[in-house]
Design an enzyme around this catalytic site. Structure first.
Site, PDB file in Angstrom:
ATOM      1  N   GLY B  78       0.694  -0.970   0.320  1.00 34.41           N
ATOM      2  CA  GLY B  78       0.185   0.392  -0.333  1.00 34.41           C
ATOM      3  C   GLY B  78       0.558   1.130  -0.001  1.00 34.41           C
ATOM      4  O   GLY B  78       1.874   1.628   0.632  1.00 34.41           O
ATOM      5  N   ARG B 142       1.471  -5.842  -4.916  1.00 38.09           N
ATOM      6  CA  ARG B 142       0.591  -6.380  -3.872  1.00 38.09           C
ATOM      7  C   ARG B 142       1.419  -7.527  -4.280  1.00 38.09           C
ATOM      8  O   ARG B 142       1.579  -9.145  -3.473  1.00 38.09           O
ATOM      9  CB  ARG B 142      -0.651  -6.680  -3.473  1.00 38.09           C
ATOM     10  CG  ARG B 142      -0.595  -5.477  -3.101  1.00 38.09           C
ATOM     11  CD  ARG B 142      -2.199  -5.717  -2.121  1.00 38.09           C
ATOM     12  NE  ARG B 142      -1.933  -4.171  -1.640  1.00 38.09           N
ATOM     13  CZ  ARG B 142      -2.141  -3.510  -0.617  1.00 38.09           C
ATOM     14  NH1 ARG B 142      -1.624  -4.324   0.623  1.00 38.09           N
ATOM     15  NH2 ARG B 142      -2.123  -2.138  -0.416  1.00 38.09           N
ATOM     16  N   ASP B 173       5.160  -8.034   6.045  1.00 39.98           N
ATOM     17  CA  ASP B 173       5.670  -8.900   5.270  1.00 39.98           C
ATOM     18  C   ASP B 173       6.813  -8.863   4.087  1.00 39.98           C
ATOM     19  O   ASP B 173       7.550  -9.801   4.033  1.00 39.98           O
ATOM     20  CB  ASP B 173       4.207  -9.049   4.809  1.00 39.98           C
ATOM     21  CG  ASP B 173       3.872  -9.844   5.597  1.00 39.98           C
ATOM     22  OD1 ASP B 173       3.908 -10.580   6.280  1.00 39.98           O
ATOM     23  OD2 ASP B 173       2.303 -10.030   5.589  1.00 39.98           O
ATOM     24  N   LYS B 199       8.018   0.926   5.728  1.00 39.01           N
ATOM     25  CA  LYS B 199       7.198   1.487   5.076  1.00 39.01           C
ATOM     26  C   LYS B 199       6.065   0.994   5.424  1.00 39.01           C
ATOM     27  O   LYS B 199       5.599   0.476   5.651  1.00 39.01           O
ATOM     28  CB  LYS B 199       7.465   1.566   3.958  1.00 39.01           C
ATOM     29  CG  LYS B 199       5.501   1.969   3.048  1.00 39.01           C
ATOM     30  CD  LYS B 199       5.420   1.287   1.919  1.00 39.01           C
ATOM     31  CE  LYS B 199       4.237   0.610   2.743  1.00 39.01           C
ATOM     32  NZ  LYS B 199       3.607  -0.846   1.860  1.00 39.01           N
ATOM     33  N   THR B 200       4.758   1.997   6.165  1.00 39.08           N
ATOM     34  CA  THR B 200       3.220   1.395   6.021  1.00 39.08           C
ATOM     35  C   THR B 200       2.960   2.622   6.624  1.00 39.08           C
ATOM     36  O   THR B 200       3.158   3.326   7.739  1.00 39.08           O
ATOM     37  CB  THR B 200       3.396   0.382   6.906  1.00 39.08           C
ATOM     38  OG1 THR B 200       1.757   0.695   7.078  1.00 39.08           O
ATOM     39  CG2 THR B 200       4.009  -0.203   7.904  1.00 39.08           C
ATOM     40  N   ASP B 202      -0.018   2.627   8.495  1.00 41.01           N
ATOM     41  CA  ASP B 202      -0.803   1.646   9.751  1.00 41.01           C
ATOM     42  C   ASP B 202      -0.297   1.887  11.312  1.00 41.01           C
ATOM     43  O   ASP B 202      -0.257   1.567  11.943  1.00 41.01           O
ATOM     44  CB  ASP B 202      -0.996   0.026   9.313  1.00 41.01           C
ATOM     45  CG  ASP B 202      -1.503   0.012   7.792  1.00 41.01           C
ATOM     46  OD1 ASP B 202      -2.475   0.838   7.309  1.00 41.01           O
ATOM     47  OD2 ASP B 202      -1.724  -1.078   7.123  1.00 41.01           O
TER      48      ASP B 202
END
Lengths: 548, 548
Positions: B78, B142, B173, B199-200, B202
């Site tokens: 993402g 992805r 992941d 990176k994220t 979230d």
């Protein structure tokens, strides 16, 4: 109140004002005015406030000593960024003329006047809210000032507080009512002036003499920020079509302005749909054809902007809703007997052929909303219809048909969004902070000049603030007669998107390119401290309108 | 590409970097490392990349002449604000070491490596994307790099382009897979180093050695901007409860950070719901009780934040979903025979008592989503459930019951929102612009130092950038063994909200006050040009974590 770092830094901002407002002013009368239409009727209805001249404020040679004055202020209707700065401008304006002047705020809108619910707005309170968003200083409300009893009840508290002037900050309806109130108070010799201020994010209160309503600039910038972010996501992930509905009531000004700022693949303009007598099917086909064309180029993604009021502008949907309202009103009892799972089929069997077909073509969820979720008067609640979902679903169905016919080979997946509350209470942009403060300050000048039935006006706002022109416009000048709830009433003409105006024509000239190619623009968040070309530009709409 | 005024002004921004990265660097080895758990197994699985030391970069006395190197870069998963700056940092880093070094971007994620889909990233391209949001420079995807065939296929193109090092920018992941790839390429002597970057949005990729993942700061600030605007609207109109769902997958970091920034009346933290074994009913009762308490004070408005992953953290819902998946898988054929209008009753009649009751208590729309909208494997799609609507509706129903019992006298009307795509591709805040650029530059230093199986690390980031510490962390250090799809696998531990951590404890200590009183904070939009306390502060989460 805990303040964010930005709020603290922003509190110190001193709004830019027209050069004329920097010292003492004198009111200069322009030409006498006429209403935009129905002159005879409007004149008869407003014998005391009709035909007055446009006023411009110019620097006065010597400062005047003015008597202290008590002023009341009301926020009416939906929130719009900058309302607090209008109030701050009024406050500073009346205090500059005489430090003993006082400002009272009526609480939670026009209802506060009728119910005698008010607070004095002192320097401490005003300073707490300078350059902030929201209407929380005194709150707003949707009570309509329309009845003589309300005016008389209001006058009691105005007399009690010795208030000589009332400023009503609102949209077209509120300003219409402000003018009716001005006329009434003048007619009975109440000694209370009434001044209006043009507010609404929807951008539909504007005309030859009022360039724009405040809040439109900021709200459109907030929506364009997030639309731009979504476009960039869309262009990075390359797998979704985003359907974005935008607030704005009937008019499509917000959708159009956001389209000019962000260059999406599709933007529907309600006024065009109506003018071309397009059906829902036409709109669906148009979007689906853009999706299909982009898919041919390997671009299975895109962004679609949809104005909130679209459904009401589709003539066929208007007919369907009218027949549904009528049918359900007359068959209430029978309809209630029908099992929920049978209601859709029941309605399909009862409507006229054309409406029955249209109703049958709607996704189940929308059909249910139309028949079930009605307001207390039994009417369909158009504003509850999730047009963004409706269109996404119908476009998906249309593409599936085309795929079966071999006319479309792409992939289609959608995400939906609705933006409205995200922008109505944002902290005002520099433009709105300056414009609102100037509107408020100008209102105080109109009060000092003894005017009533005027709307505060600040013009030439695409130029640097120094060159803005402050003045007053007789509200009757903007009026015509319209049918409201079955009765002819004098109202301010609502400004819809003009299909021959520069903003729409610019959009129309570019949309084919934007549809096929990916020409997204990412405006980013409103900036307050950077270079002037980043911080001080107003809407594309106003720039295009003024450039003509 | 048409650029907005802000983009043009922002392009010139020079990210701030750690002092050590301003000239030549040397890699200083720290202590040898162990995985956070399951040391024996991890060691066995990563014989070539296990147990390496933490590395810190320090200024070197004399500049080194380094050989030119070709580097590949991949964006995985993402979007997150700042990805382009990571790439710019890598580019500037390898060019600073040797101007003949080259950078290749693999297109649309890890799939680009496998499919040999790439482009060279030249200075012109890099300059076009500095300090911008989105991943559109090379796109993301992805595809999971998990199979030997993928690694071998990728190696072909790496050899062909003479690429000596690959930087994989991704979440937990993707970094796990980067490490497996590093181990494999080392084991077979492929001569390709693999470096990860955290990176994220979230915020769930962090630990003792990685302070935060990039993009979390910017995304939370965008969400907090619009949440603050909604709160101000809420506090001005005083008539709606706004239910706002926030992206963030399983973890509630985003909801928690936004709560710390905006002080809403309610914020649900999934990790707490699970720890306390709360039911959906408990959550509904909690929100309804806050609504009722505020109503007693005349405040029929409020704001509720809901983390995207909530449903999965409610043990009873987890059980229901598991039984539904199982039941529907085994009774697919029979279920399909049932008339749509009977499906709900059918399911209620078939589930175990506990799950049947819970299913029956769900609003119709949600029940339908659970039973009908399943993924290609037949599983319930938890992410599609509109938790914000579910809770708004259930809270409304609960309040109606309480009203009937005389326990509640207020008015309740709700609005729902979901924010996710609005923030993932925003232009990076100064923090993310600086952090990302530094992460990329550090990755180039790890490459120059010949390292593989490391994650780029920049620490001490609540201090001024000058004092940030750049280095590398062996990815194996963050790993443990977890069951995935029925198999034990080595993975980077996902960081959920810690209930004994400073951010949650700060929230918990304040939430009762925020619930009853109206303590909203309005952060406003991200600023790039203003005072440092407005422009350069990072998340409350990180500040609280670092203050401990």
């Amino acid at each position: 109140m805990t303040k964010s770092a930005l709020q603290i830094a922003r509190a110190a901002y001193q709004p830019k004002v027209p050069a004329a407002l920097k010292g003492a002013v004198k009111a200069v009368d322009g030409e006498m005015t006429q209403s935009v239409a129905d002159q005879e009727e409007i004149k008869k209805l407003f014998p005391n406030t009709y035909g007055m001249p446009v006023i411009t404020f110019e620097p006065a040679d010597a400062p005047q000593e003015l008597p202290a004055v008590n002023v009341g202020v009301i926020l009416s209707g939906g929130q719009a960024p900058g309302g607090h700065n209008v109030i701050a401008g009024i406050f500073d304006g009346i205090k500059a003329a005489n430090k003993d002047s006082r400002l009272y705020g009526f609480i939670l809108g026009p209802g506060g006047l009728v119910d005698h619910n008010y607070m004095e707005l002192t320097a401490d309170i005003i300073d707490e809210y300078r350059n902030t968003g929201g209407f929380d200083m005194i709150g707003s409300g949707r009570t309509k000032l329309e009845a003589k009893e309300q005016y008389d009840k209001g006058l009691e508290i105005l007399k009690q507080l010795n208030i000589k002037a009332l400023v009503i900050i609102g949209g077209d309806d509120s300003n219409t009512n402000a003018c009716v109130l001005a006329e009434y108070y003048k007619a009975i010799g109440a000694g209370v002036q009434v001044i209006g201020c043009p507010k609404t994010i929807d951008g539909d209160l504007k005309n030859e003499v009022i360039e724009t309503s405040f809040g439109f600039d900021t709200a459109c910038k907030v929506y364009s920020e997030v639309i731009g972010n979504i476009e960039r996501d869309c262009n990075s992930a390359r797998k979704y079509w985003h359907f974005i509905k935008l607030m704005g009531r009937s008019a499509s000004h917000i959708a159009l302005e956001c389209a000019l700022q962000t260059q999406p693949n599709v933007c529907i303009i309600s006024e065009e749909v109506e003018a071309k007598n397009q059906s829902l099917d036409d709109v669906v086909n148009y979007i689906a054809s853009v999706v299909a064309t982009r898919a041919e180029n390997g671009n299975n993604f895109g962004t679609v902007l949809i104005p909130e009021g679209l459904i009401e502008f589709i003539p066929a949907m208007k007919n369907l809703i009218a027949e549904l309202n009528d049918f359900l009103a007359h068959n209430e009892a029978e309809f209630k007997q029908i099992d929920k799972t049978e209601q859709r089929a029941y309605i399909i069997s009862k409507l006229s052929k054309e409406n029955s077909e249209l109703y049958a073509s709607l996704p189940e969820g929308v059909a249910r909303q139309l028949s079930l979720d009605r307001d207390p008067h039994g009417n369909v609640q158009v504003s509850l219809i999730e047009t963004e979902k409706l269109l996404a679903e119908m476009v998906g169905n249309r593409l599936a048909e085309w795929k079966a016919e071999g006319k479309y080979k792409g992939k289609f997946a959608s995400q939906v969004h609705f933006f409205g509350y995200e922008g109505r209470c944002a902290a005002p942009s520099n433009y709105d902070a300056d414009y609102c403060y100037s509107l408020g300050y100008t209102a105080s000048c109109l009060i000092n000049a003894g005017k009533t039935g005027y709307m505060s006006s600040v013009r030439n706002t695409t130029a640097p603030a120094d060159q803005w022109i402050a003045g007053g416009i007789p509200v009757t000048m903007m009026m015509n007669m319209e049918r409201r709830h079955g009765e002819m009433k004098p109202v301010i003409q609502k400004a819809l998107v003009k299909l021959d105006g520069a903003p729409f024509k610019t959009f129309a000239a570019n949309r084919e390119n934007w549809a096929v190619n990916t020409e997204y623009v990412y405006p980013g968040p409103i900036q307050y401290f950077g270079p002037t070309e980043v911080c001080d530009q107003t809407t594309k709409t106003l720039q295009l309108e003024q450039a003509k």
